[in-house]
Design a protein around this motif. Structure first.
Motif, PDB file in Angstrom:
ATOM      1  N   PRO A  89       1.013  -1.156   0.105  1.00  0.00           N
ATOM      2  CA  PRO A  89       0.033  -0.121   0.035  1.00  0.00           C
ATOM      3  C   PRO A  89       0.690   1.208   0.006  1.00  0.00           C
ATOM      4  O   PRO A  89       0.237   2.281  -0.389  1.00  0.00           O
ATOM      5  CB  PRO A  89      -0.867  -0.215   1.201  1.00  0.00           C
ATOM      6  CG  PRO A  89      -0.306  -1.297   2.212  1.00  0.00           C
ATOM      7  CD  PRO A  89       0.613  -2.047   1.426  1.00  0.00           C
ATOM      8  N   GLU A  90       2.045   1.076   0.253  1.00  0.00           N
ATOM      9  CA  GLU A  90       2.885   2.385   0.382  1.00  0.00           C
ATOM     10  C   GLU A  90       3.269   2.738  -0.744  1.00  0.00           C
ATOM     11  O   GLU A  90       3.433   4.261  -1.209  1.00  0.00           O
ATOM     12  CB  GLU A  90       4.164   1.872   1.167  1.00  0.00           C
ATOM     13  CG  GLU A  90       4.467   2.527   2.470  1.00  0.00           C
ATOM     14  CD  GLU A  90       5.616   2.036   3.023  1.00  0.00           C
ATOM     15  OE1 GLU A  90       5.824   1.013   3.801  1.00  0.00           O
ATOM     16  OE2 GLU A  90       6.581   2.983   3.224  1.00  0.00           O
ATOM     17  N   LEU A  92       1.948   3.632  -3.974  1.00  0.00           N
ATOM     18  CA  LEU A  92       1.065   4.796  -4.465  1.00  0.00           C
ATOM     19  C   LEU A  92       0.754   5.905  -3.492  1.00  0.00           C
ATOM     20  O   LEU A  92       0.434   6.952  -3.741  1.00  0.00           O
ATOM     21  CB  LEU A  92      -0.277   4.116  -5.024  1.00  0.00           C
ATOM     22  CG  LEU A  92      -0.332   3.158  -6.149  1.00  0.00           C
ATOM     23  CD1 LEU A  92      -1.574   2.880  -6.663  1.00  0.00           C
ATOM     24  CD2 LEU A  92       0.428   3.774  -7.454  1.00  0.00           C
ATOM     25  N   ASP A  93       0.820   5.429  -2.356  1.00  0.00           N
ATOM     26  CA  ASP A  93       0.909   6.523  -1.163  1.00  0.00           C
ATOM     27  C   ASP A  93       1.940   7.381  -1.202  1.00  0.00           C
ATOM     28  O   ASP A  93       1.910   8.633  -0.620  1.00  0.00           O
ATOM     29  CB  ASP A  93       0.750   5.997   0.208  1.00  0.00           C
ATOM     30  CG  ASP A  93      -0.704   6.348   0.881  1.00  0.00           C
ATOM     31  OD1 ASP A  93      -0.973   5.553   1.611  1.00  0.00           O
ATOM     32  OD2 ASP A  93      -1.301   7.624   0.332  1.00  0.00           O
ATOM     33  N   THR A  94       2.979   6.889  -1.691  1.00  0.00           N
ATOM     34  CA  THR A  94       4.426   7.699  -1.578  1.00  0.00           C
ATOM     35  C   THR A  94       4.978   8.198  -2.829  1.00  0.00           C
ATOM     36  O   THR A  94       6.154   8.441  -3.242  1.00  0.00           O
ATOM     37  CB  THR A  94       5.513   7.083  -0.825  1.00  0.00           C
ATOM     38  OG1 THR A  94       5.580   5.567  -1.498  1.00  0.00           O
ATOM     39  CG2 THR A  94       5.164   6.705   0.775  1.00  0.00           C
ATOM     40  N   PHE A  99       0.957   7.653  -9.041  1.00  0.00           N
ATOM     41  CA  PHE A  99      -0.375   7.436  -8.928  1.00  0.00           C
ATOM     42  C   PHE A  99      -1.277   8.552 -10.004  1.00  0.00           C
ATOM     43  O   PHE A  99      -2.443   8.082 -10.351  1.00  0.00           O
ATOM     44  CB  PHE A  99      -0.727   8.035  -7.449  1.00  0.00           C
ATOM     45  CG  PHE A  99      -2.214   8.016  -7.303  1.00  0.00           C
ATOM     46  CD1 PHE A  99      -2.943   9.186  -6.930  1.00  0.00           C
ATOM     47  CD2 PHE A  99      -2.834   6.965  -6.949  1.00  0.00           C
ATOM     48  CE1 PHE A  99      -4.203   9.107  -6.462  1.00  0.00           C
ATOM     49  CE2 PHE A  99      -4.132   6.556  -6.772  1.00  0.00           C
ATOM     50  CZ  PHE A  99      -5.047   7.660  -6.434  1.00  0.00           C
ATOM     51  N   SER A 181      10.647  -0.919  -4.811  1.00  0.00           N
ATOM     52  CA  SER A 181      10.015  -1.054  -3.385  1.00  0.00           C
ATOM     53  C   SER A 181      10.400  -2.358  -2.625  1.00  0.00           C
ATOM     54  O   SER A 181      10.578  -2.448  -1.640  1.00  0.00           O
ATOM     55  CB  SER A 181       8.417  -1.090  -3.408  1.00  0.00           C
ATOM     56  OG  SER A 181       7.993  -2.198  -3.633  1.00  0.00           O
TER      57      SER A 181
ATOM     58  N   ILE B  39      -5.829   5.819  -0.794  1.00  0.00           N
ATOM     59  CA  ILE B  39      -4.207   5.444  -0.972  1.00  0.00           C
ATOM     60  C   ILE B  39      -3.908   6.487  -2.193  1.00  0.00           C
ATOM     61  O   ILE B  39      -4.412   6.300  -3.330  1.00  0.00           O
ATOM     62  CB  ILE B  39      -3.828   4.087  -1.560  1.00  0.00           C
ATOM     63  CG1 ILE B  39      -3.831   3.206  -0.266  1.00  0.00           C
ATOM     64  CG2 ILE B  39      -2.328   4.039  -1.999  1.00  0.00           C
ATOM     65  CD1 ILE B  39      -3.415   1.782  -0.409  1.00  0.00           C
ATOM     66  N   GLY B  40      -2.910   7.296  -2.019  1.00  0.00           N
ATOM     67  CA  GLY B  40      -2.428   8.409  -2.996  1.00  0.00           C
ATOM     68  C   GLY B  40      -3.282   9.584  -2.962  1.00  0.00           C
ATOM     69  O   GLY B  40      -2.944  10.338  -4.047  1.00  0.00           O
ATOM     70  N   CYS B  94      -0.284   8.322   6.468  1.00  0.00           N
ATOM     71  CA  CYS B  94       0.904   8.285   5.595  1.00  0.00           C
ATOM     72  C   CYS B  94       0.967   9.696   5.193  1.00  0.00           C
ATOM     73  O   CYS B  94      -0.030  10.118   4.247  1.00  0.00           O
ATOM     74  CB  CYS B  94       0.693   7.173   4.433  1.00  0.00           C
ATOM     75  SG  CYS B  94       2.116   7.524   3.143  1.00  0.00           S
ATOM     76  N   ARG B 129       3.857  -1.875   8.839  1.00  0.00           N
ATOM     77  CA  ARG B 129       3.948  -0.634   8.012  1.00  0.00           C
ATOM     78  C   ARG B 129       3.134   0.295   8.633  1.00  0.00           C
ATOM     79  O   ARG B 129       3.423   1.609   8.470  1.00  0.00           O
ATOM     80  CB  ARG B 129       3.175  -1.330   6.654  1.00  0.00           C
ATOM     81  CG  ARG B 129       3.755  -0.615   5.595  1.00  0.00           C
ATOM     82  CD  ARG B 129       2.687  -0.929   4.367  1.00  0.00           C
ATOM     83  NE  ARG B 129       3.094  -2.356   3.763  1.00  0.00           N
ATOM     84  CZ  ARG B 129       4.178  -2.688   3.054  1.00  0.00           C
ATOM     85  NH1 ARG B 129       4.898  -1.765   2.732  1.00  0.00           N
ATOM     86  NH2 ARG B 129       4.302  -3.788   2.776  1.00  0.00           N
TER      87      ARG B 129
END
Lengths: 226, 664
Positions: A89-90, A92-94, A99, A181, B39-40, B94, B129
């Protein structure tokens, strides 16, 4: 007026080549690295069994990554996004740029399928806020939305967005992000080696005539001009 | 492909109601959809947050954990729920402080911790996480390293093979380790050894996380550093030094930052000029990186060279200013990067004239002036700081290089800036530019700058008040009478006297210095301190009586000294001030100042006495008598051999003058 270059005959050259020792296991690793990075899971499995070379990454994760890549290549972007988020999940979040490109691809697919109203709603709700935050996103968004203004999309200035190459570009971007990643190099080593070879030959060309490899795919030595 | 009606199905409120379903499959699907929507997408995170999604998801997490504990078993449905809810909470946290706060407020933190012990790898991973995301935020709960139990838990995290779990351990250290006591505790528990091993043997993300944690433990702690780098543990610094050349830009940056922390705490490490040059070179190269790494590189560069002339010189030789200029020219910079580059240029020009010359020769000044109007406050501040440092160039100040519209007008336009830091930085730059020996100061008045400075002297922020006064002080320094009178009439006696009596010492100091400069040089201007019934003179006297630091005494005495250089009336007024304020105190502050350790204060005080007792004035004998009665002359006699030359010379003058009136 040509400066005289020394000539190396084929015999001489092949003799020198024979003196250079390359280890089999190094080559195997290069092949494995190529298969793994490009995502050829079954080939990597088979190669592992037949050569005993261990991949530097868990082959199970390759299938997951390939599923994402394939989904994008087929235009199923929403599915791809869900898969990436299940995988990690990280990512696309970062990765705002990635994204955005995935969302942009979704918009392109909606337009391609003639779902104009939905496309506009999607652009407004999902992409416009990103455009507000970032100038270059805004420009790309405007380019994409402008597809709607043209009758003949295949001939318009932004027509390349509808091309399959755009999907491949996005797929490649997602693939690279997943590899990064997983702490894996996003590019295979083989191309770098070939580039190095070409560069080295160019350097050598200044001083010598020698059997060159002109066709990388066959890698045959071509005799120097006499 | 989803149809128009399907899009509505995903509306936030609808999704949230499905979260509350009893059917675990519906619940899992709803959780997954929430996760995939946020997300995002910061906008979606916010809208879900406002609808109360976080407590809802946290509640589901809590219930499922209870189920696992009660049944002593975790079936696949429950595992899925745990994974999805943890992932959703992690995403809320996040890079989104409001999300972090919401997750903490919903009480999810202890439950996420419990997930770490879950036998299902995916569940533990999701928990780790999510916790890592929380620990990236300043809002993360403080971790108490000093408790044995906590230290053991931390060690178990770092020892885990799973990247997310060991990464969590490192994040906790990076976020929570603050005091030297904590740093030492971490060292004693063998944590540094563990982190060092991850530098060599870990994955990319483990290496990066270790570098950050090591830097945190080393920060400002020479003792821990020397223990770590001591010979008995091999050559650990070499493992960090090697990473400076790593293929990954982020690793290179973090390795440089770690070495910089070490060097700043213990300068005897990394003395080798080779390694210093290498770090400079790598940081400048990282400016080319388009990602966040390139944004942060100039800040690391600043932390390396700030206040250090030798490193600034080395960086100059490495063409740092050219390279920074090159990046500045590119334009359309991310605000963080823009700010960083400007601050790096500012640090380069902070001490060395050679750097300032290089800067000016490249015409960087115009680009920096452009940045003064940027919409980001950090960028504006950085541009002002850069100008302030460049305008320290006396050579160019004297030539009036900076007193022009391109620089002055945008700076003055920043005076009413909503951000205090911008105001203070702009005032700093203007203060330097005011030290101008040409006759072009009128530009400043014409663009309304002087009036605005006076306005700023009334600001609620003490830093703004004192810096505005500083600028005015420099403005009137050796300026012509007309200018000085203009400033005074704008300020007014009552404002100036209230500033002299300001609660903040720094403001008092600058106000007194301003008066000193105003009355300096011309006898007519001395009248200013007598305006409105001697408001200012009285304020000076009162402030000197209770001066909280030497600098206030120095400026106040010089102000009085200047007044005492006037006519008879002026001298009488001054001596009255010296004695009126005594109150219950038997001792005049004059004696206190004469006995001060600060040589400048002694000098200023003796100078004032010189002016008060100069023989050409008819009232001198009377004043001398007063001084003698207060024990001041005998105090001065004791200072005949003062270590400070200025004091010694003026003491002799006073004594010479006093002898002219006979009695010794």
């Amino acid at each position: 007026m040509t400066t005289s270059k020394k000539t190396i005959t084929r015999d001489e050259w092949e003799k020198r080549l024979n003196d250079v020792k390359i280890r089999k296991e190094d080559m195997n690793k290069l092949v494995m690295n190529f298969l793994v990075t490009e995502g050829y899971v079954e080939a990597a499995e088979k190669f592992r069994m037949e050569s005993g070379t261990e991949p530097d990454i868990d082959l199970a994760t390759i299938s997951e990554r390939m599923a994402v890549k394939k989904a994008v290549q087929c235009g199923n972007v929403e599915d791809a996004i869900e898969k990436v988020n299940d995988l990690n999940p990280e990512i696309l979040d970062t990765n705002p740029q990635l994204f955005f490109h995935l969302q942009q691809q979704r918009l392109i697919e909606l337009i391609r399928n003639g779902k104009i109203e939905e496309a506009l709603e999607f652009a407004q709700e999902e992409l416009a806020p990103r455009g507000e935050e970032n100038q270059s996103f805004l420009e790309e968004l405007e380019r994409t939305v402008s597809l709607l203004a043209f009758e003949d999309v295949s001939n318009c200035p932004v027509g390349e967005l509808l091309d399959i190459s755009q999907r491949l570009k996005t797929a490649s971007e997602v693939n690279a992000a997943i590899l990064t990643s997983q702490s894996h190099e996003k590019d295979p080593k083989l191309p770098s080696l070939l580039k190095m070879l070409l560069w080295a030959q160019n350097q050598l060309d200044e001083k010598f005539d020698y059997p060159r490899i002109n066709d990388l795919s066959s890698a045959t030595l071509e005799d120097p001009a006499v | 492909m989803p149809s128009a009606t399907a899009v509505n199905k995903h509306r936030p409120s609808e999704l949230l109601s499905r979260l509350a379903s009893d059917d675990p499959e519906v619940k899992v699907r709803a959780l997954r959809e929430v996760k995939n929507q946020i997300i995002g997408n910061p906008t979606k995170k916010l809208s879900f947050l406002k609808l109360g999604a976080v407590p809802a998801v946290a509640g589901i997490l809590a219930d499922s954990i209870d189920e696992v504990t009660n049944n002593n078993n975790c079936n696949s449905n429950t595992s899925n729920i745990l994974v999805q809810s943890a992932a959703a909470l992690g995403s809320f946290a996040c890079g989104f402080d409001a999300g972090v706060q919401a997750v903490l407020d919903a009480g999810a933190f202890p439950n996420l911790l419990r997930l770490l012990a879950n036998p299902n790898e995916k569940v533990a991973d999701a928990g780790a996480r999510a916790l890592r995301m929380i620990y990236q935020s300043k809002l993360a709960p403080k971790y108490d390293f000093l408790q044995q139990k906590n230290m053991e838990f931390l060690i178990s995290l770092l020892n885990s093979e799973k990247e997310n779990v060991s990464g969590l351990g490192a994040s906790i250290i990076t976020r929570s380790c603050e005091t030297s006591l904590e740093q030492k505790a971490l060292f004693d528990a063998g944590i540094l050894r563990k982190l060092n091993s991850l530098l060599g043997g870990g994955s990319l993300s483990q290496r990066d996380a270790s570098l950050e944690s090591l830097a945190t433990i080393f920060r400002n702690n020479p003792e821990v550093i020397s223990k770590f780098a001591g010979p008995e543990i091999g050559r650990p610094l070499s493992s960090i030094i090697d990473l400076v050349k790593d293929r990954h830009p982020r690793t290179r940056l973090l390795a440089c930052m770690c070495l910089i922390v070490i060097r700043n705490a213990s300068p005897h490490f990394l003395q080798d000029i080779g390694i210093k040059s290498k770090i400079i070179h790598i940081l400048l190269e990282l400016l080319d990186d388009p990602s966040q790494v390139g944004d942060e590189a100039p800040f690391a560069f600043s932390s390396l060279i700030a206040q250090k002339e030798d490193l600034q010189k080395l960086a100059l030789e490495a063409n740092a200013i050219d390279k920074l200029y090159h990046h500045l020219k590119k334009g359309s910079l991310h605000p963080r990067r823009y700010e960083g580059i400007l601050l790096a240029l500012a640090d380069m020009c902070s001490k060395l004239e050679s750097c300032r010359s290089k800067f000016l020769s490249l015409q960087v000044l115009n680009l920096v002036a452009d940045a003064l109007t940027d919409h980001n406050a950090g960028v504006r501040t950085a541009a002002c700081v850069c100008l302030k440092n460049v305008t320290r160039s006396i050579k160019n100040l004297s030539a009036g290089y900076f007193m022009n519209e391109i620089i002055v007008i945008p700076l003055v336009q920043l005076f009413p800036d909503p951000s205090t830091s911008v105001q203070v930085a702009a005032l700093g730059a203007v203060s330097n530019i005011m030290v101008d020996f040409t006759t072009r100061k009128s530009i400043f008045v014409q663009c309304g700058g002087m009036k605005q400075l006076v306005q700023l002297a009334k600001s609620m922020e003490s830093a703004v008040r004192s810096n505005a006064l500083w600028a005015l002080k420099n403005f009137v320094f050796q300026a012509d009478n007309r200018l000085k009178e203009g400033v005074f009439s704008e300020l007014t006696a009552s404002l100036l006297s209230s500033l002299i009596s300001d609660p903040e010492p720094s403001v008092q100091e600058q106000a007194l210095a301003l008066v000193r400069n105003l009355v300096d040089g011309c006898i007519n201007l001395i009248e200013l301190v007598f305006a409105e019934d001697g408001l200012i003179l009285g304020a000076i006297g009162r402030q000197l009586q209770c001066a909280s630091k030497a600098e206030i005494g120095i400026q106040g005495m010089y102000a009085l000294c200047n007044v005492a250089s006037g006519n008879e009336f002026h001298k009488e007024a001054v001596i009255q001030q010296l004695f009126t304020q005594m109150g219950d105190k038997n001792q005049s502050f004059v004696i206190k100042f004469l006995q001060s350790n600060d040589c400048q204060l002694r000098t200023a005080t003796v100078w004032t006495i010189v002016n008060l007792t100069c023989p050409s004035s008819p009232g001198a004998p009377g004043r001398l008598e007063k001084l003698r009665n207060a024990g001041i002359i005998s105090q001065i006699k004791n200072m005949v051999n003062d270590p400070c030359v200025d004091v010694k010379l003026r003491v002799r003058t006073v004594l010479g003058q006093s002898m002219a009136f006979g009695d010794n």
